[in-house]
Design a protein around this motif. Structure first.
Motif, PDB file in Angstrom:
ATOM      1  N   ARG A 140      -8.389  43.542  -4.730  1.00  0.00           N
ATOM      2  CA  ARG A 140      -8.821  41.774  -5.160  1.00  0.00           C
ATOM      3  C   ARG A 140      -8.071  41.920  -4.092  1.00  0.00           C
ATOM      4  O   ARG A 140      -7.789  39.912  -3.946  1.00  0.00           O
ATOM      5  CB  ARG A 140      -9.499  41.704  -6.103  1.00  0.00           C
ATOM      6  N   ASP A 189      -2.159  37.475  -4.793  1.00  0.00           N
ATOM      7  CA  ASP A 189      -2.003  38.158  -3.928  1.00  0.00           C
ATOM      8  C   ASP A 189      -0.471  38.680  -4.272  1.00  0.00           C
ATOM      9  O   ASP A 189      -0.283  40.240  -3.295  1.00  0.00           O
ATOM     10  CB  ASP A 189      -2.030  37.890  -2.167  1.00  0.00           C
ATOM     11  N   ARG A 199      -0.894  41.915  -6.479  1.00  0.00           N
ATOM     12  CA  ARG A 199      -1.523  42.800  -6.326  1.00  0.00           C
ATOM     13  C   ARG A 199      -1.072  43.519  -5.012  1.00  0.00           C
ATOM     14  O   ARG A 199      -1.362  44.934  -4.499  1.00  0.00           O
ATOM     15  CB  ARG A 199      -2.928  42.076  -5.659  1.00  0.00           C
ATOM     16  N   SER A 245     -10.337  49.377  -4.761  1.00  0.00           N
ATOM     17  CA  SER A 245     -10.461  47.348  -4.771  1.00  0.00           C
ATOM     18  C   SER A 245      -9.911  46.785  -5.444  1.00  0.00           C
ATOM     19  O   SER A 245      -9.397  47.056  -6.350  1.00  0.00           O
ATOM     20  CB  SER A 245     -12.482  46.848  -5.534  1.00  0.00           C
TER      21      SER A 245
END
Length: 667
Positions: A609, A640, A643, A607
């Protein structure tokens, strides 16, 4: 009604003061330690709270300089995070700090000392006194209102003591100081007589654990006359709870199992506060029907495909393990991470709980409802916990939430008897008890009344090999004989256990230790030796805890031409972990030509996120690549961006390894 204020009162009470920044310290407080509680403490309360808790337990008066906003400090805390993310040591630190700032300290912010506990007592009918904080109703007997750890105190002058917990409960009952009435061995008596605060009692097998627990409960209720509603004993199972209740019959003791405690929190059973409505407990057959409706189960001969899912659901909720991690640990529970929230939603919709949800749901409710949490904490001011070594992280977190903020927990157990490690129980909880219950006193029971000296010696030497444990002294009762020395050689009857390549083939059991990476090859070598010795393939069995562990052995047997039944077929490639690994391999082979399916597998595991809408953008096209991912990140804002770039970097790194390396290196 301000009352007559005697500042700071008898030294035995250990009272401190709360001042504002820049305010002069009263002359009589000049030698006290100063603790600053500034705005930064609201973000990280634990360091100063730990220092204040140590002083509070030892009744060392302190000066608290309160620079933080008092309104923010007393604001109730809530946590909406998934319980499995928290861990057993999770702490509502600001609430603990608020308690320790005001529990045993005068409010001197206005320049004049105010003792709030006395003012509350006056509202309950106490009278003013020139000799103590208050005079008791009727007799006007002088009494001090104590804000320290609840314990018997002899205060100079002979005045009575009324504890703040008693006042908060609407009573002015005086604390009673009576010694333990029961006859006990010295080590047992020391534990039962523990004065105040958290305590750890290490109780090896046969040392009188149940007697110590029951006599501690009797001492609090019968000798010290604490209100039964303030004392709660917790046993691991129904049988232990019934036995404990029978030993203290007639004292009004509240004794519960862990699951009964969790259900009481959820349902508001006495002595707990009412909630939305009673939850019914469903059995395993109902659980199975719910899970069967959520996952597509493979058909396997001689196997129950539901068991891994039940184990994984338990590991998440009792072990406080992330669903994705539980799926890694129990590969046969493929997809449990995807159904976890749906499973709990079905339970909530039906108004039911299963065995583990009683604990997990109670924790969730306590974290999200400060008013309920405070009410329930008032019913568990003094917690006694049996079989402490059997607690899972969720059990421990539930008890810590109820025992906060004073953490008055009397835990009895043996770190050498941890048998529920598969569910998350660890010796750590007893070995480092004070990490979970700050300032805990430590007691040890040292006499084994159950076993002869030879057995005690053998057990001591065996258990001394445990890596993480509390060092112990265990002896037979006086007069039963001297524990013999041990030279390290096994008893004659123990020759059937071998641990290495020098073991005799005739031994009934052999233990061969190999690194995990060598298990498959070692198994093949052993099977070949048996076959060459005349054994038939159908006389040989390979067992593993989970079917996935058999896969490498099955592969090497097939490559070697050794016939075997195949518990795993091609469907194993569709399991979440393997499926994701294959997707990563394909992405590594062509980093600029990644299929939508492989991108969907890899961007979610592990994950990262990344927001769901961003994942939808990535998966909008049939094919994507590292360059596409970087361009999309350049068009975004917020967390984001980082990420998504990290995901692109990971794929790029794998691509570079794949260009010149092997599959093993990529993996």
């Amino acid at each position: 009604m301000a009352g007559v204020v005697i500042f700071p009162g008898p030294p035995e009470l250990g009272r401190g003061v709360v001042l504002l920044p820049g305010q002069p310290v009263p002359e009589r407080c000049a030698a006290w330690a100063v603790h600053e509680v500034g705005a930064a403490a609201l973000d990280d309360p634990s360091p100063v709270a730990d220092r204040l808790q140590a002083a509070w337990l030892e009744r060392r008066p302190v000066v608290v300089v309160l620079g933080a906003d008092p309104a923010v400090l007393r604001r109730p805390e809530r946590s909406e995070r998934p319980v499995h993310e928290l861990g057993a040591s999770f702490d509502l630190g600001r609430e603990r700090l608020q308690y320790l700032v005001w529990s045993n300290n005068f409010d001197c912010r206005s320049g004049e000392p105010v003792w709030w506990h006395a003012r509350r007592a006056l509202r309950l009918g106490a009278v003013e006194s020139a000799h103590a904080d208050i005079g008791l109703p009727g007799s006007a007997r002088p009494a001090w209102c104590d804000g320290g750890p609840r314990r018997p105190l002899e205060v100079s002058g002979g005045a009575a003591v009324v504890h703040r917990d008693t006042i908060e409960a609407g009573s002015l009952a005086v604390e009673v100081d009576r010694p333990v009435a029961s006859e006990l061995a010295p080590d047992q008596l020391a534990a039962v007589s523990h004065p105040a605060g958290p305590a750890r009692v290490i109780a090896p097998a046969g040392s009188g654990k149940t007697r110590v627990l029951s006599e501690r409960l009797r001492h609090l209720l019968a000798d010290r006359r604490l209100p039964p509603g303030d004392v709660l004993a917790v046993a691991f199972n129904r049988r232990a709870a019934d036995e404990l209740s029978e030993r203290v019959t007639g004292l009004g003791a509240h004794v519960r199992t862990l699951n009964s405690l969790g259900l009481a929190v959820l349902n508001g059973s006495k002595p707990f506060a009412p909630t939305a409505g009673p939850r019914q407990v469903i059995d395993e057959s109902d659980v199975r029907r719910i899970v069967e409706g959520l996952v597509k189960l493979p058909r396997r001969a001689n196997a129950d495909p539901l068991v891994p899912y039940l184990d994984a659901l338990s590991l998440i909720r009792l072990g406080l393990v992330a669903p994705s991690v539980a799926e890694d640990l129990i590969p046969d529970a493929d997809g449990v991470a995807e159904i976890f929230d749906d499973y709990r939603a079905i339970l909530a919709e039906r108004g039911v709980v299963d065995f583990d949800e009683q604990i997990y749901g109670a924790i969730e409710l306590l974290l999200r409802d400060p008013q309920l949490r405070r009410h329930d904490q008032q019913r568990a001011r003094h917690l006694l916990v049996d079989e402490f070594q059997d607690l899972t992280p969720a059990h421990l977190l539930l008890l810590r939430l109820l025992a906060a903020p004073s953490f008055d927990v009397f835990g009895v157990g043996d770190d050498d008897q941890v048998i529920y490690s598969y569910a998350g129980a660890r010796p750590e909880f007893l070995v480092r008890y004070s990490r979970y219950f700050p300032g805990a006193a430590e007691y040890a029971l040292e006499i084994n009344y159950r076993c002869p000296p030879a057995v005690i010696t053998a057990v001591k030497n065996l258990l001394s090999r445990n890596a993480d444990r509390v060092p112990k002294v265990v002896s037979p009762p006086p007069g039963r004989g001297v524990t013999p020395s041990w030279d390290g050689s096994p008893p004659a009857a123990a020759g059937a256990l071998a641990t290495g390549p020098d073991s005799e083939e005739g031994d009934a059991l052999q233990i061969w230790l190999r690194p995990a990476a060598e298990h498959a090859v070692a198994a093949l070598d052993r099977i070949r030796s048996w076959l060459e010795g005349g054994s038939r393939p159908d006389e040989i069995a390979v067992l593993a805890r989970v079917a996935a562990a058999l896969l490498p052995i099955q592969v090497v047997l097939a490559e070697a031409g050794v016939p075997s039944t195949a518990p795993l077929g091609e469907e194993v490639l569709a399991r979440t972990g393997i499926r994701a690994a294959l997707a990563y391999l394909r992405a590594a082979s062509e980093p600029e030509h990644i299929s939508r399916r492989d991108a969907g597998e890899t961007i979610r595991r592990p994950s990262r996120r990344i927001a769901p809408n961003v994942i939808e953008m990535v998966l909008k096209r049939q094919w994507t690549g590292v360059s596409d991912l970087r361009r999309l990140a350049g068009a975004l804002r917020g967390r984001d961006v980082e990420r998504l770039l990290e995901y692109a970097d990971d794929i790029g790194t794998l691509g570079r390894v794949a260009a010149s390396g092997s599959t093993r290196q990529v993996l």
